[in-house]
Design an enzyme around this catalytic site. Structure first.
Site, PDB file in Angstrom:
ATOM      1  N   ASP A  47      28.502  26.720 -59.341  1.00 28.01           N
ATOM      2  CA  ASP A  47      29.390  27.998 -59.659  1.00 28.01           C
ATOM      3  C   ASP A  47      30.798  27.100 -61.434  1.00 28.01           C
ATOM      4  O   ASP A  47      31.620  27.469 -61.888  1.00 28.01           O
ATOM      5  CB  ASP A  47      30.616  28.592 -58.729  1.00 28.01           C
ATOM      6  CG  ASP A  47      31.706  27.729 -58.161  1.00 28.01           C
ATOM      7  OD1 ASP A  47      31.377  26.207 -58.233  1.00 28.01           O
ATOM      8  OD2 ASP A  47      32.768  28.004 -58.090  1.00 28.01           O
ATOM      9  N   SER A  48      29.767  25.496 -61.383  1.00 32.03           N
ATOM     10  CA  SER A  48      30.486  24.838 -62.654  1.00 32.03           C
ATOM     11  C   SER A  48      29.756  25.673 -63.720  1.00 32.03           C
ATOM     12  O   SER A  48      29.933  25.883 -64.644  1.00 32.03           O
ATOM     13  CB  SER A  48      29.654  23.449 -62.761  1.00 32.03           C
ATOM     14  OG  SER A  48      28.279  23.748 -61.959  1.00 32.03           O
ATOM     15  N   ASP A  86      25.828  28.248 -55.216  1.00 26.57           N
ATOM     16  CA  ASP A  86      27.078  28.525 -54.834  1.00 26.57           C
ATOM     17  C   ASP A  86      27.998  29.273 -54.837  1.00 26.57           C
ATOM     18  O   ASP A  86      27.262  30.318 -55.136  1.00 26.57           O
ATOM     19  CB  ASP A  86      28.126  27.699 -55.823  1.00 26.57           C
ATOM     20  CG  ASP A  86      29.299  26.598 -55.524  1.00 26.57           C
ATOM     21  OD1 ASP A  86      29.344  26.159 -54.833  1.00 26.57           O
ATOM     22  OD2 ASP A  86      29.441  25.712 -56.936  1.00 26.57           O
ATOM     23  N   LYS A 116      25.877  26.568 -50.852  1.00 26.40           N
ATOM     24  CA  LYS A 116      27.316  26.381 -51.116  1.00 26.40           C
ATOM     25  C   LYS A 116      28.505  26.877 -50.630  1.00 26.40           C
ATOM     26  O   LYS A 116      28.786  27.785 -51.261  1.00 26.40           O
ATOM     27  CB  LYS A 116      27.233  25.082 -52.443  1.00 26.40           C
ATOM     28  CG  LYS A 116      28.634  23.686 -51.947  1.00 26.40           C
ATOM     29  CD  LYS A 116      27.560  22.599 -52.526  1.00 26.40           C
ATOM     30  CE  LYS A 116      28.823  22.934 -54.206  1.00 26.40           C
ATOM     31  NZ  LYS A 116      29.768  23.524 -54.049  1.00 26.40           N
ATOM     32  N   GLU A 118      32.520  25.535 -50.457  1.00 30.13           N
ATOM     33  CA  GLU A 118      33.978  24.584 -50.656  1.00 30.13           C
ATOM     34  C   GLU A 118      35.178  25.184 -49.695  1.00 30.13           C
ATOM     35  O   GLU A 118      35.207  26.469 -48.805  1.00 30.13           O
ATOM     36  CB  GLU A 118      34.800  25.097 -51.801  1.00 30.13           C
ATOM     37  CG  GLU A 118      34.074  24.354 -53.235  1.00 30.13           C
ATOM     38  CD  GLU A 118      34.689  25.001 -54.853  1.00 30.13           C
ATOM     39  OE1 GLU A 118      36.648  25.091 -54.200  1.00 30.13           O
ATOM     40  OE2 GLU A 118      34.385  24.625 -55.275  1.00 30.13           O
ATOM     41  N   GLU A 185      33.873  15.889 -53.323  1.00 31.97           N
ATOM     42  CA  GLU A 185      34.249  15.335 -55.393  1.00 31.97           C
ATOM     43  C   GLU A 185      35.483  15.029 -55.123  1.00 31.97           C
ATOM     44  O   GLU A 185      36.034  15.248 -54.216  1.00 31.97           O
ATOM     45  CB  GLU A 185      34.082  17.137 -55.408  1.00 31.97           C
ATOM     46  CG  GLU A 185      34.584  17.164 -57.026  1.00 31.97           C
ATOM     47  CD  GLU A 185      34.343  18.037 -57.934  1.00 31.97           C
ATOM     48  OE1 GLU A 185      33.461  19.153 -57.420  1.00 31.97           O
ATOM     49  OE2 GLU A 185      34.564  18.167 -58.813  1.00 31.97           O
TER      50      GLU A 185
HETATM   51  O1  KIV Z   1      29.496  23.803 -58.466  1.00 35.82           O
HETATM   52  C1  KIV Z   1      29.044  23.260 -59.339  1.00 35.82           C
HETATM   53  O2  KIV Z   1      28.635  21.816 -60.144  1.00 35.82           O
HETATM   54  C2  KIV Z   1      29.867  21.935 -57.751  1.00 35.82           C
HETATM   55  C3  KIV Z   1      29.647  20.410 -58.499  1.00 35.82           C
HETATM   56  C4  KIV Z   1      30.045  19.575 -58.939  1.00 35.82           C
HETATM   57  C5  KIV Z   1      29.105  19.440 -56.770  1.00 35.82           C
HETATM   58  O3  KIV Z   1      30.060  21.976 -56.916  1.00 35.82           O
END
Ligand code: KIV
Length: 268
Positions: A47-48, A86, A116, A118, A185
């Site tokens: 989600d970056s 994510d 993924k 968090e 992280e």
């Molecule tokens: O969103 C993302 O790119 C991430 C990575 C930095 C692990 O969570």
């Protein structure tokens, strides 16, 4: 002709624990996925993308529709690496049932192999609920960008009293709940090392420790795309922004001086 490398599965990634390092990178579009697929083991549609592709100030504005759009494009370009998408902010926190509905929607729409999310101990029941129902989960502990405001910004985690113990407990809880691997992280190095030695699931570090079972970076940081800012944990392997600007400046110059298109670019 060389044989294309075999597609990697969730168990294959899990089996890397303590053995061959896991090479992971983010990707957000089809051409990037095609370029990196045979070079890496895991591609994360992180989600970056909200920040590095859409110019948002943080990841909290990312939606499921954005993840589906980018996830689809990446999955179409990857036949070897395991593609993980994510779960954006607000899509898994409410209840395990909501998380299951949102995760299966993303998996069905994109064709990705895993999601993924968090979170630490508070998310363990959700991770258990998902994994028991066939949704492979990559955990994410330590610095959690979706909670950056609560954590006081993008700060290295584990320095304050009690914090290291909490992050260790988070990693153990997510591992026990069934995550097939965990991203660590932005933590102090000894903590990430200790977590890696403690949990039975592979750890994938970003700003964490060389002792992790694998490493991940945001591809834009690695390639030097568009941003001058590079956190301490990033190693720049290219300067794409500089190269792209030089190429576009040369094109602009050619058009203005009528050197492009040349005869060779025209149809008789
Ligand atoms: O969103 C993302 O790119 C991430 C990575 C930095 C692990 O969570």
């Amino acid at each position: 002709m060389s044989t294309p490398p075999k597609a990697l599965s969730v168990p294959a990634i899990r089996a890397r624990k303590g053995k061959v390092p896991i090479v992971a990178l983010t990707a957000y579009d089809h051409p990037t996925a095609c370029e990196i697929d045979d070079l890496v083991d895991l591609i994360l549609v992180g989600d970056s993308l909200g920040m590095v592709v859409h110019g948002l100030p943080n990841t909290q504005g990312v939606t499921i529709d954005m993840m589906v759009l980018h996830g689809k494009a990446v999955v179409r370009g990857a036949s070897h690496a395991l593609v993980v998408v994510d779960m954006p902010f607000g899509t898994v926190e409410e209840s395990p049932e909501t998380a299951f509905r949102n995760a299966t929607h993303i998996m069905r729409e994109t064709g990705c192999s895993a999601i993924k999310l968090e979170g630490g101990q508070e998310m363990a029941p959700t991770v258990k609920f998902l994994t028991e129902r066939g949704v492979p989960v990559l955990g994410h502990v330590g610095l959690m960008p979706q909670k950056a405001a609560m954590l006081g910004g993008f700060r290295t985690q584990g320095r304050k009293t009690g914090m290291a113990e909490k992050i260790m407990a988070d990693a153990k809880a997510i591992c026990d709940a069934g995550a097939f691997a965990i991203v660590i992280e932005g933590t102090i190095e000894p903590l990430a090392r200790e977590i890696t030695e403690t949990v039975s699931t592979p750890t994938i570090g970003i700003g964490a420790s060389p002792a992790c079972d694998g490493q991940i970076l945001v591809i834009n940081d690695l390639l030097g795309r568009a941003s001058d800012y590079a956190p301490k944990f990033v190693k720049r392997y290219a300067e794409h922004a500089t190269g792209a600007r030089e190429a576009v400046a040369a094109y602009a110059d050619d058009v203005r001086t009528r050197q492009f298109p040349g005869k060779e670019h025209c149809f008789e």
